[in-house]
Design a protein around this motif. Structure first.
Motif, PDB file in Angstrom:
ATOM      1  N   GLU A  44      96.521 -33.409 -15.544  1.00 17.91           N
ATOM      2  CA  GLU A  44      97.550 -34.033 -14.709  1.00 17.91           C
ATOM      3  C   GLU A  44      98.449 -34.849 -15.623  1.00 17.91           C
ATOM      4  N   ASP A  45      99.705 -34.544 -15.647  1.00 17.86           N
ATOM      5  CA  ASP A  45     100.673 -35.218 -16.542  1.00 17.86           C
ATOM      6  C   ASP A  45     100.186 -35.235 -17.996  1.00 17.86           C
ATOM      7  N   GLY A  46      99.592 -34.145 -18.421  1.00 18.32           N
ATOM      8  CA  GLY A  46      99.150 -34.031 -19.816  1.00 18.32           C
ATOM      9  C   GLY A  46      97.847 -34.737 -20.136  1.00 18.32           C
ATOM     10  N   LYS A  47      97.193 -35.317 -19.111  1.00 16.41           N
ATOM     11  CA  LYS A  47      95.927 -36.034 -19.346  1.00 16.41           C
ATOM     12  C   LYS A  47      94.782 -35.335 -18.625  1.00 16.41           C
ATOM     13  N   PRO A  48      93.595 -35.305 -19.249  1.00 19.89           N
ATOM     14  CA  PRO A  48      92.447 -34.716 -18.545  1.00 19.89           C
ATOM     15  C   PRO A  48      91.882 -35.676 -17.499  1.00 19.89           C
ATOM     16  N   VAL A  49      91.569 -35.141 -16.335  1.00 21.14           N
ATOM     17  CA  VAL A  49      90.918 -35.932 -15.278  1.00 21.14           C
ATOM     18  C   VAL A  49      89.705 -35.124 -14.811  1.00 21.14           C
ATOM     19  N   GLU A  50      88.557 -35.782 -14.756  1.00 21.11           N
ATOM     20  CA  GLU A  50      87.338 -35.074 -14.348  1.00 21.11           C
ATOM     21  C   GLU A  50      87.162 -35.130 -12.832  1.00 21.11           C
ATOM     22  N   ILE A  51      86.787 -33.993 -12.256  1.00 23.21           N
ATOM     23  CA  ILE A  51      86.455 -33.953 -10.819  1.00 23.21           C
ATOM     24  C   ILE A  51      84.996 -33.498 -10.709  1.00 23.21           C
ATOM     25  N   GLN A  52      84.174 -34.348 -10.114  1.00 21.55           N
ATOM     26  CA  GLN A  52      82.757 -33.990  -9.905  1.00 21.55           C
ATOM     27  C   GLN A  52      82.568 -33.589  -8.448  1.00 21.55           C
ATOM     28  N   LEU A  53      81.983 -32.429  -8.236  1.00 25.44           N
ATOM     29  CA  LEU A  53      81.686 -31.986  -6.874  1.00 25.44           C
ATOM     30  C   LEU A  53      80.169 -32.067  -6.677  1.00 25.44           C
ATOM     31  N   ARG A  54      79.759 -32.746  -5.626  1.00 23.67           N
ATOM     32  CA  ARG A  54      78.329 -32.989  -5.414  1.00 23.67           C
ATOM     33  C   ARG A  54      77.964 -32.946  -3.946  1.00 23.67           C
ATOM     34  N   LEU A  55      76.663 -32.939  -3.715  1.00 23.69           N
ATOM     35  CA  LEU A  55      76.140 -33.176  -2.369  1.00 23.69           C
ATOM     36  C   LEU A  55      75.611 -34.617  -2.331  1.00 23.69           C
ATOM     37  N   PRO A  56      75.647 -35.279  -1.177  1.00 26.20           N
ATOM     38  CA  PRO A  56      75.183 -36.679  -1.123  1.00 26.20           C
ATOM     39  C   PRO A  56      73.742 -36.848  -1.600  1.00 26.20           C
ATOM     40  N   CYS A  57      72.893 -35.862  -1.314  1.00 25.47           N
ATOM     41  CA  CYS A  57      71.488 -36.011  -1.713  1.00 25.47           C
ATOM     42  C   CYS A  57      71.376 -36.074  -3.245  1.00 25.47           C
ATOM     43  N   MET A  58      72.285 -35.377  -3.938  1.00 28.84           N
ATOM     44  CA  MET A  58      72.244 -35.400  -5.402  1.00 28.84           C
ATOM     45  C   MET A  58      72.599 -36.784  -5.926  1.00 28.84           C
ATOM     46  N   THR A  59      73.562 -37.439  -5.271  1.00 30.30           N
ATOM     47  CA  THR A  59      73.935 -38.793  -5.696  1.00 30.30           C
ATOM     48  C   THR A  59      72.762 -39.738  -5.485  1.00 30.30           C
ATOM     49  N   ARG A  60      72.034 -39.530  -4.368  1.00 34.37           N
ATOM     50  CA  ARG A  60      70.867 -40.399  -4.111  1.00 34.37           C
ATOM     51  C   ARG A  60      69.789 -40.199  -5.176  1.00 34.37           C
ATOM     52  N   LEU A  61      69.578 -38.946  -5.578  1.00 35.22           N
ATOM     53  CA  LEU A  61      68.585 -38.669  -6.631  1.00 35.22           C
ATOM     54  C   LEU A  61      69.002 -39.334  -7.941  1.00 35.22           C
ATOM     55  N   ALA A  62      70.295 -39.207  -8.288  1.00 37.43           N
ATOM     56  CA  ALA A  62      70.790 -39.789  -9.540  1.00 37.43           C
ATOM     57  C   ALA A  62      70.682 -41.318  -9.513  1.00 37.43           C
ATOM     58  N   GLU A  63      70.984 -41.912  -8.345  1.00 40.16           N
ATOM     59  CA  GLU A  63      70.875 -43.370  -8.199  1.00 40.16           C
ATOM     60  C   GLU A  63      69.429 -43.815  -8.420  1.00 40.16           C
ATOM     61  N   TRP A  64      68.509 -43.054  -7.817  1.00 38.53           N
ATOM     62  CA  TRP A  64      67.098 -43.383  -7.955  1.00 38.53           C
ATOM     63  C   TRP A  64      66.700 -43.305  -9.428  1.00 38.53           C
ATOM     64  N   ALA A  65      67.150 -42.244 -10.108  1.00 43.92           N
ATOM     65  CA  ALA A  65      66.815 -42.068 -11.527  1.00 43.92           C
ATOM     66  C   ALA A  65      67.386 -43.223 -12.360  1.00 43.92           C
ATOM     67  N   HIS A  66      68.624 -43.648 -12.060  1.00 46.62           N
ATOM     68  CA  HIS A  66      69.221 -44.781 -12.772  1.00 46.62           C
ATOM     69  C   HIS A  66      68.364 -46.036 -12.602  1.00 46.62           C
ATOM     70  N   ASN A  67      67.936 -46.271 -11.355  1.00 49.68           N
ATOM     71  CA  ASN A  67      67.126 -47.466 -11.108  1.00 49.68           C
ATOM     72  C   ASN A  67      65.816 -47.415 -11.876  1.00 49.68           C
ATOM     73  N   ARG A  68      65.218 -46.221 -11.945  1.00 48.73           N
ATOM     74  CA  ARG A  68      63.952 -46.100 -12.677  1.00 48.73           C
ATOM     75  C   ARG A  68      64.160 -46.344 -14.170  1.00 48.73           C
ATOM     76  N   VAL A  69      65.224 -45.772 -14.711  1.00 53.56           N
ATOM     77  CA  VAL A  69      65.447 -45.866 -16.161  1.00 53.56           C
ATOM     78  C   VAL A  69      65.800 -47.303 -16.560  1.00 53.56           C
ATOM     79  N   TYR A  70      66.676 -47.942 -15.780  1.00 49.77           N
ATOM     80  CA  TYR A  70      67.211 -49.225 -16.221  1.00 49.77           C
ATOM     81  C   TYR A  70      66.492 -50.436 -15.630  1.00 49.77           C
ATOM     82  N   LYS A  71      65.679 -50.224 -14.609  1.00 46.75           N
ATOM     83  CA  LYS A  71      65.069 -51.395 -13.971  1.00 46.75           C
ATOM     84  C   LYS A  71      63.541 -51.380 -13.988  1.00 46.75           C
TER      85      LYS A  71
END
Lengths: 74, 245
Positions: free
Chosen positions: B173-200
């Protein structure tokens, strides 16, 4: 690739100090942390958080790797 | 041969002791590192470790190919990012769309790991959630038609880290890269859980493998690749929150 266990180990602050870490949940687990510095007190670490930036998660770890403060810059 | 206990002999022994104590270059480096000071704000570690002897580079020299400072570099993504968000909201009015620009400190860290700013595609990132996989695959085609797609990463077929499933597209877009992530909500919940486990929580290496394997199975369930929920491994039996995902 760093393992999760390795990630947790490197978050530990040096003895008697505190490490401020920025967590970007858009990155995959294990690669989402940015080390913002090591401080002598929790207050110094929290004061270092930039106020003008968008909502993000910050964590402060002690020397045994436990979280002693967490929050955002709001 | 020097006489034992002579002054010269004692001096030689002393010198040998000193050189032996520093014979290992790693020991010498550690010794040196321990005397160093913490970082000065505004500079970035060159090696990831502020204690490294050659640890500083100024932000502006992260890459010679990028004449802008890092804040200016991030700012240059603001307009393309907002334009992409508006376009996506028009194309997918029913979907939940989120976005963010990478923070300066986070970008510096990533630039250091990747050896420059040129290879970073997610300075501006957007994320769209879909209710099911067929909607998600339709969206991939719609984005291909409406944007100039520079790159695609299909983590749905081959999950990243064994469990992370999403479809990433980098558009221009206007010569710049922009990332678009397509996901299902359950995948975001899994990733959130994994983040909490790794960092907390402290994770043992053994538990990590089991967790990743179980998350891998849950992500299959999330995308309809398997129909039956996998059993929670007995080693993770205390992880009640996983059952709730």
């Amino acid at each position: 690739m760093t393992t999760w266990a390795e990630t947790f180990k490197r978050l530990k602050a040096p003895k008697g100090q505190f490490r401020l870490v920025l967590l970007d949940r858009w990155e995959i687990p294990g690669e989402a942390d940015t080390n913002l510095g090591v401080f002598s007190s929790i207050k110094d670490a929290v004061d270092f958080i930039p106020k003008e930036q968008i909502h993000l998660e910050y964590l402060v770890y002690n020397d045994s790797g436990q979280i002693v403060w967490q929050g955002d810059n709001k | 041969m020097e006489k034992r206990n002579s002054k010269k002999w004692r001096q030689q022994v002393e010198r040998k002791k000193i050189s032996m104590s520093f014979c290992d270059p790693v020991d010498r480096l550690i010794n040196w590192i321990e005397k160093q000071q913490p970082p000065r704000p505004g500079l970035i570690p060159k090696t990831g470790d502020w204690r490294h002897p050659y640890r500083w580079i100024v932000p502006e020299k992260v890459s010679n190919k990028t004449p802008l400072s890092i804040p200016e570099f991030i700012q240059s993504f603001q307009a393309p990012f907002q334009k992409t968000m508006l376009k996506l909201q028009k194309i997918f009015p029913e979907s939940n769309i989120e976005g963010r620009l990478k923070l300066e400190a986070s970008l510096r860290e990533k630039a250091r790991k990747r050896g420059g700013l040129e290879n970073i595609k997610d300075v501006a990132g957007t994320r769209i959630h879909f209710i099911n996989t067929s909607e998600l695959w339709n969206a991939v085609n719609i984005i291909r038609k409406n944007f100039n797609v520079l790159d695609e990463d299909n983590y749905i077929t081959i999950p990243k880290d064994g469990f992370y499933r999403a479809y990433h597209l980098t558009i221009e877009e206007d010569g710049k890269p922009v990332e678009i992530q397509l996901r299902l909500p359950c995948m975001t919940r899994l990733a959130e859980w994994a983040h909490n486990r790794v960092y907390k929580h402290n994770i043992s290496v053994k538990n990590e493998d089991i967790m990743k394997a179980y998350l891998g199975e849950l992500s299959k369930l999330c995308y309809g690749i398997i129909k039956t929920r996998p059993f929670l491994p007995s080693e993770l039996a205390e992880e009640k929150e996983l059952e709730m995902l």
